[in-house]
Scaffold this motif. Structure first.
Motif, mmCIF file in Angstrom:
data_model
loop_
_atom_site.group_PDB
_atom_site.id
_atom_site.type_symbol
_atom_site.label_atom_id
_atom_site.label_comp_id
_atom_site.label_asym_id
_atom_site.label_seq_id
_atom_site.Cartn_x
_atom_site.Cartn_y
_atom_site.Cartn_z
ATOM 1 N N THR A 296 0.829 -1.208 0.000
ATOM 2 C CA THR A 296 0.000 0.000 0.000
ATOM 3 C C THR A 296 0.859 1.251 0.000
ATOM 4 N N TYR A 297 1.914 1.263 0.818
ATOM 5 C CA TYR A 297 2.717 2.481 0.923
ATOM 6 C C TYR A 297 3.525 2.745 -0.337
ATOM 7 N N ALA A 298 3.678 1.743 -1.210
ATOM 8 C CA ALA A 298 4.292 1.973 -2.521
ATOM 9 C C ALA A 298 3.227 2.264 -3.576
ATOM 10 N N GLN A 299 2.063 1.628 -3.459
ATOM 11 C CA GLN A 299 0.999 1.830 -4.440
ATOM 12 C C GLN A 299 0.490 3.267 -4.454
ATOM 13 N N ILE A 300 0.513 3.938 -3.310
ATOM 14 C CA ILE A 300 0.003 5.310 -3.280
ATOM 15 C C ILE A 300 0.863 6.248 -4.118
ATOM 16 N N GLY A 301 2.099 5.857 -4.386
ATOM 17 C CA GLY A 301 2.977 6.668 -5.229
ATOM 18 C C GLY A 301 3.047 6.193 -6.665
ATOM 19 N N ALA A 302 2.170 5.253 -7.047
ATOM 20 C CA ALA A 302 2.254 4.641 -8.378
ATOM 21 C C ALA A 302 1.403 5.343 -9.424
ATOM 22 N N GLY A 303 0.922 6.521 -9.121
ATOM 23 C CA GLY A 303 0.096 7.250 -10.081
ATOM 24 C C GLY A 303 0.018 8.712 -9.705
ATOM 25 N N ARG A 304 -0.999 9.381 -10.208
ATOM 26 C CA ARG A 304 -1.197 10.800 -9.922
ATOM 27 C C ARG A 304 -2.146 10.953 -8.750
ATOM 28 N N ARG A 305 -1.733 11.688 -7.739
ATOM 29 C CA ARG A 305 -2.583 11.892 -6.577
ATOM 30 C C ARG A 305 -3.806 12.724 -6.965
ATOM 31 N N VAL A 306 -4.961 12.323 -6.465
ATOM 32 C CA VAL A 306 -6.206 13.049 -6.717
ATOM 33 C C VAL A 306 -6.910 13.270 -5.387
ATOM 34 N N SER A 307 -7.710 14.322 -5.328
ATOM 35 C CA SER A 307 -8.464 14.604 -4.113
ATOM 36 C C SER A 307 -9.704 13.720 -4.063
ATOM 37 N N ARG A 308 -10.305 13.680 -2.914
ATOM 38 C CA ARG A 308 -11.512 12.870 -2.751
ATOM 39 C C ARG A 308 -12.637 13.358 -3.659
ATOM 40 N N SER A 309 -12.718 14.654 -3.877
ATOM 41 C CA SER A 309 -13.779 15.201 -4.727
ATOM 42 C C SER A 309 -13.573 14.881 -6.204
ATOM 43 N N GLU A 310 -12.357 14.463 -6.578
ATOM 44 C CA GLU A 310 -12.041 14.163 -7.983
ATOM 45 C C GLU A 310 -12.137 12.679 -8.307
ATOM 46 N N LEU A 311 -12.511 11.846 -7.353
ATOM 47 C CA LEU A 311 -12.447 10.400 -7.538
ATOM 48 C C LEU A 311 -13.280 9.924 -8.720
ATOM 49 N N LEU A 312 -12.699 8.970 -9.457
ATOM 50 C CA LEU A 312 -13.382 8.295 -10.550
ATOM 51 C C LEU A 312 -13.199 6.788 -10.365
ATOM 52 N N PRO A 313 -14.104 5.975 -10.920
ATOM 53 C CA PRO A 313 -13.944 4.519 -10.809
ATOM 54 C C PRO A 313 -12.567 4.056 -11.293
ATOM 55 N N GLY A 314 -11.972 3.182 -10.518
ATOM 56 C CA GLY A 314 -10.632 2.686 -10.822
ATOM 57 C C GLY A 314 -9.545 3.349 -10.008
ATOM 58 N N ASP A 315 -9.845 4.512 -9.408
ATOM 59 C CA ASP A 315 -8.847 5.167 -8.560
ATOM 60 C C ASP A 315 -8.582 4.311 -7.318
ATOM 61 N N LEU A 316 -7.364 4.380 -6.823
ATOM 62 C CA LEU A 316 -6.992 3.658 -5.609
ATOM 63 C C LEU A 316 -7.228 4.570 -4.407
ATOM 64 N N VAL A 317 -7.922 4.062 -3.421
ATOM 65 C CA VAL A 317 -8.228 4.857 -2.227
ATOM 66 C C VAL A 317 -7.538 4.221 -1.026
ATOM 67 N N PHE A 318 -6.900 5.073 -0.218
ATOM 68 C CA PHE A 318 -6.048 4.605 0.864
ATOM 69 C C PHE A 318 -6.571 5.109 2.208
ATOM 70 N N PHE A 319 -6.257 4.337 3.257
ATOM 71 C CA PHE A 319 -6.818 4.610 4.571
ATOM 72 C C PHE A 319 -5.765 4.474 5.667
ATOM 73 N N TYR A 320 -6.004 5.182 6.765
ATOM 74 C CA TYR A 320 -5.166 5.213 7.959
ATOM 75 C C TYR A 320 -3.886 6.011 7.695
ATOM 76 N N SER A 321 -3.339 6.573 8.748
ATOM 77 C CA SER A 321 -2.168 7.430 8.610
ATOM 78 C C SER A 321 -0.939 6.650 8.153
ATOM 79 N N ALA A 322 -0.903 5.359 8.457
ATOM 80 C CA ALA A 322 0.234 4.538 8.030
ATOM 81 C C ALA A 322 0.066 4.017 6.605
ATOM 82 N N ILE A 323 -0.989 4.445 5.912
ATOM 83 C CA ILE A 323 -1.300 3.970 4.546
ATOM 84 C C ILE A 323 -1.265 2.442 4.538
#
Length: 362
Positions: A296-323
């Motif tokens: 998870t902590y590597a996957q969050i850097g594997a694309g372009r970061r988007v805000s929650r308001s910009e989410l589209l199907p297929g986006d990866l969503v991450f949770f908790y401060s430790a990702i």
């Protein structure tokens, strides 16, 4: 004069020892699992069990992602070590060939013996023939010198490779030890959670985990969703989700995730029949021809970061401060994810866990 006697000692099994043992047992009987290893108190409510189980699962997932990262490093180190060993074997063959060439030259000189060049010229009936032989001998000496250099070079290369292999082996053993530490942490947390859940009735476990006992396979999960209008209202169809995905790869990843609804959660698994959270994401995008990192902590850097308001199907969503947790967004504030050992791959709201960020795979 009266004899003095020592007072008689009380037996170890007396009332004092029995009282201490009773108190110790009573203390052990009331221990809880707040450290993740003890036994739950009998009077824990389902809500208290849920809080502790959720914490244990979250801690186990942090350790799982560390395990996944360490496993990736172990696999890479094993591959590098194997390549070094293969290269060392090739260098050994070249070294052996160079040594054989040099040995042949030495053996030939030994058989032929050696004469002083001046004496050889004096004894020669044909000086021109001698000079021809002398030139050949000089060239042979050059070849011998070159052969010696080749042996030295091959030996140096071989020793360098052996040194690199020793370093890689030491590194591999260290990574393997780290892998085992993470494995013990994960299994310890999950065992503690299982012990807590085992104290609940079937109905209470359903309440705590939010998982219908019938939804344990992909078919059962889809059938359960089809029979419940409330779930249908929450979860968009795969056709709707993939139609609004930003590209064909994201659409394919969402379709794959839908096809795995109901698959069991198994930590460290990447499919095709079981997954952990990052393993599901990895497998979904691999089905679309995209290779993502394992953790998870590597996957969050594997694309372009988007805000929650910009989410589209297929986006990866991450949770908790430790990702430490990830899902695949499918629209309408929902995701598909592999939650934990108590629940299979399923649709869930983003608000189920503390949102940490999102990435669009590009």
């Amino acid at each position: 004069m009266a004899a003095h006697r020592k007072p008689r000692q009380r037996p170890a099994g007396g009332s004092t020892a029995r009282t201490a043992a009773t108190l110790a047992l009573a203390g052990a009987a009331t221990a809880t699992v707040f450290d993740g290893t003890g036994q739950a108190a009998p009077d824990l409510t389902p809500a208290q069990v849920k809080a502790q189980v959720d914490r244990l699962y979250q801690e186990a997932e942090v350790a799982t992602e560390k395990y996944n990262g360490a496993k990736e490093e172990v696999d890479a180190a094993e591959q590098r070590l194997e390549e070094l060993r293969d290269e060392a074997a090739r260098k050994q063959d070249k070294l052996n060939s160079a040594r054989e060439e040099l040995g042949s030259m030495a053996a030939a000189q030994y058989r032929q013996g050696g004469l002083d060049p001046a004496l050889s010229l004096a004894l020669s009936a044909d000086p021109d023939e001698y000079l021809d032989h002398a030139a050949f001998a000089e060239r042979a000496g050059d070849r011998q010198s070159a052969a010696v250099h080749r042996v030295r070079d091959r030996l140096r290369e071989f020793e360098q490779l052996r040194g690199a292999a020793r370093i890689e082996l030491t590194s591999l053993k260290s990574r393997q030890a780290e892998l085992q530490r993470h494995r013990r942490t994960v299994t310890g947390k999950l065992d503690a959670a299982r012990r807590l859940l085992s104290r609940l009735t079937a109905e209470e476990r359903t309440e705590v985990t939010g998982q219908d006992a019938t939804a344990t396979t992909p078919r059962a999960s889809r059938d359960a969703t089809a029979s419940r209008p409330d779930l249908q209202a929450l979860a968009p169809t795969s056709t709707t989700a993939t139609a609004t995905a930003p590209d064909s790869r994201a659409a394919a990843a969402v379709s794959y995730a839908y096809s795995k609804l109901g698959s069991p959660y198994v930590w460290g698994a990447t499919g095709p029949d079981a997954f952990d959270c990052s393993g599901l994401v990895l497998a979904a995008y691999r089905s679309a021809g995209v290779e993502l990192p394992r953790t998870t902590y590597a996957q969050i850097g594997a694309g372009r970061r988007v805000s929650r308001s910009e989410l589209l199907p297929g986006d990866l969503v991450f949770f908790y401060s430790a990702i430490s947790h990830v899902g695949i967004y499918i629209g309408n504030g929902q995701m598909i994810h592999a939650p934990n050992p108590s629940a299979p791959v399923r649709v869930a709201p983003l608000d189920e866990m503390p949102f940490a960020g999102a990435t669009r795979v590009v």
